[in-house]
Design a protein around this motif. Structure first.
Motif, short mmCIF file in Angstrom:
data_model
loop_
_atom_site.label_atom_id
_atom_site.label_comp_id
_atom_site.label_asym_id
_atom_site.label_seq_id
_atom_site.Cartn_x
_atom_site.Cartn_y
_atom_site.Cartn_z
N MET A 1 0.84 -1.18 0.00
CA MET A 1 0.00 0.00 0.00
C MET A 1 0.89 1.25 0.00
SD MET A 1 -2.86 0.89 2.78
CE MET A 1 -3.23 2.54 3.16
N ILE A 2 0.65 2.12 -0.93
CA ILE A 2 1.44 3.33 -1.04
C ILE A 2 0.69 4.45 -0.31
CG2 ILE A 2 2.38 5.03 -2.62
CD1 ILE A 2 2.63 2.79 -4.68
N LEU A 3 1.39 5.07 0.64
CA LEU A 3 0.79 6.16 1.40
C LEU A 3 1.01 7.47 0.67
CD1 LEU A 3 1.99 5.18 4.97
CD2 LEU A 3 -0.25 4.81 3.99
N SER A 4 0.05 8.34 0.78
CA SER A 4 0.20 9.63 0.12
C SER A 4 1.24 10.47 0.87
CB SER A 4 -1.14 10.36 0.08
OG SER A 4 -1.52 10.74 1.38
N ALA A 5 1.85 11.38 0.16
CA ALA A 5 2.89 12.23 0.75
C ALA A 5 2.31 13.12 1.85
CB ALA A 5 3.54 13.08 -0.33
N ARG A 6 1.08 13.54 1.69
CA ARG A 6 0.46 14.40 2.70
C ARG A 6 0.24 13.64 4.00
NH1 ARG A 6 -5.00 18.00 1.96
NH2 ARG A 6 -4.92 18.91 4.02
N LEU A 7 -0.17 12.38 3.91
CA LEU A 7 -0.36 11.56 5.10
C LEU A 7 0.96 11.34 5.83
CD1 LEU A 7 -2.27 9.83 6.83
CD2 LEU A 7 -1.73 7.93 5.33
N VAL A 8 2.01 11.09 5.09
CA VAL A 8 3.32 10.87 5.69
C VAL A 8 3.81 12.14 6.38
CG1 VAL A 8 5.74 10.36 5.16
CG2 VAL A 8 3.93 9.03 4.09
N ARG A 9 3.58 13.31 5.77
CA ARG A 9 4.01 14.58 6.37
C ARG A 9 3.25 14.89 7.64
NH1 ARG A 9 3.59 18.49 1.53
NH2 ARG A 9 1.59 17.58 1.87
N CYS A 10 1.98 14.52 7.71
CA CYS A 10 1.14 14.86 8.86
C CYS A 10 1.21 13.84 9.98
CB CYS A 10 -0.31 15.01 8.41
SG CYS A 10 -0.57 16.38 7.28
N ALA A 11 1.79 12.68 9.73
CA ALA A 11 1.77 11.60 10.72
C ALA A 11 2.56 11.96 11.97
CB ALA A 11 2.30 10.31 10.10
N LEU A 12 3.79 12.44 11.84
CA LEU A 12 4.61 12.74 13.01
C LEU A 12 4.05 13.88 13.85
CD1 LEU A 12 7.14 12.06 14.63
CD2 LEU A 12 8.38 13.68 13.20
N PRO A 13 3.66 15.02 13.28
CA PRO A 13 3.08 16.06 14.13
C PRO A 13 1.79 15.60 14.82
CG PRO A 13 3.69 16.99 12.02
CD PRO A 13 3.88 15.50 11.92
N PHE A 14 0.96 14.84 14.12
CA PHE A 14 -0.27 14.34 14.73
C PHE A 14 0.04 13.38 15.88
CE2 PHE A 14 -3.66 11.13 14.94
CZ PHE A 14 -4.71 11.96 15.31
N THR A 15 1.01 12.52 15.68
CA THR A 15 1.39 11.57 16.73
C THR A 15 1.95 12.29 17.95
OG1 THR A 15 1.89 9.95 15.03
CG2 THR A 15 2.79 9.53 17.21
N LEU A 16 2.78 13.31 17.74
CA LEU A 16 3.33 14.07 18.86
C LEU A 16 2.25 14.86 19.59
CD1 LEU A 16 6.68 15.33 17.32
CD2 LEU A 16 6.33 13.49 18.98
N LEU A 17 1.27 15.37 18.86
CA LEU A 17 0.16 16.07 19.48
C LEU A 17 -0.66 15.12 20.35
CD1 LEU A 17 -1.57 18.70 19.67
CD2 LEU A 17 -2.90 17.76 17.79
N VAL A 18 -0.95 13.94 19.84
CA VAL A 18 -1.70 12.95 20.61
C VAL A 18 -0.90 12.52 21.84
CG1 VAL A 18 -2.60 10.58 20.54
CG2 VAL A 18 -3.07 12.14 18.66
N LEU A 19 0.41 12.34 21.70
CA LEU A 19 1.26 12.00 22.84
C LEU A 19 1.21 13.08 23.92
CD1 LEU A 19 3.36 10.07 24.09
CD2 LEU A 19 5.10 11.41 22.91
N GLY A 20 1.26 14.34 23.51
CA GLY A 20 1.18 15.44 24.47
C GLY A 20 -0.15 15.48 25.20
N VAL A 21 -1.23 15.30 24.46
CA VAL A 21 -2.57 15.30 25.08
C VAL A 21 -2.69 14.15 26.06
CG1 VAL A 21 -5.02 14.98 24.61
CG2 VAL A 21 -3.70 16.56 23.22
N LEU A 22 -2.24 12.97 25.67
CA LEU A 22 -2.32 11.82 26.55
C LEU A 22 -1.41 11.97 27.77
CD1 LEU A 22 -2.55 8.87 24.02
CD2 LEU A 22 -4.35 9.82 25.46
N ALA A 23 -0.29 12.66 27.63
CA ALA A 23 0.58 12.92 28.78
C ALA A 23 -0.11 13.82 29.78
CB ALA A 23 1.90 13.52 28.32
N VAL A 24 -0.81 14.84 29.30
CA VAL A 24 -1.54 15.74 30.21
C VAL A 24 -2.67 14.98 30.90
CG1 VAL A 24 -3.03 17.78 30.31
CG2 VAL A 24 -0.93 17.84 28.99
#
Length: 103
Positions: A1-24
């Motif tokens: 499965m080939i991921l779109s470039a936009r999904l790949v670019r947004c994955a890390l910031p989204f994951t870090l945001l979710v990590l921060g929310v879950l840490a709080v």
């Protein structure tokens, strides 16, 4: 499965945001529930009771949980890369059985 470039670019910031929310959320959850505002005040030592609970008990646990999760994911990545198998698991080398015997 080939991921779109936009999904790949947004994955890390989204994951870090979710990590921060879950840490709080993890810092606020416990026997003495703390609201996000009180967590923020405790982190900056504006609320002495919240600061004691956060800095002495909850923050070290959350930090160690993040480090252990990162170490486990890195070890899984190394194992999958070494065996060139995306389905490689600790049972492949008997690590799970050895851990169970040690426990």
């Amino acid at each position: 499965m080939i991921l779109s470039a936009r999904l790949v670019r947004c994955a890390l910031p989204f994951t870090l945001l979710v990590l921060g929310v879950l840490a709080v959320v993890a810092l606020g959850a416990g026997d003495m529930p703390l609201s996000p505002a009180r967590v923020w005040a405790g982190l900056w030592h504006q609320d002495p009771l919240a600061a004691t609970v956060l800095w002495q008990m909850r923050l070290p646990r959350v930090a160690v949980a993040m480090l252990v999760g990162a170490a486990l994911s890195a070890s899984g990545l190394v194992m999958q890369a070494y065996f060139r198998n995306s389905l490689a698991s600790p049972g492949l080398l008997g690590v799970s059985s050895g851990g169970a015997a040690g426990a």
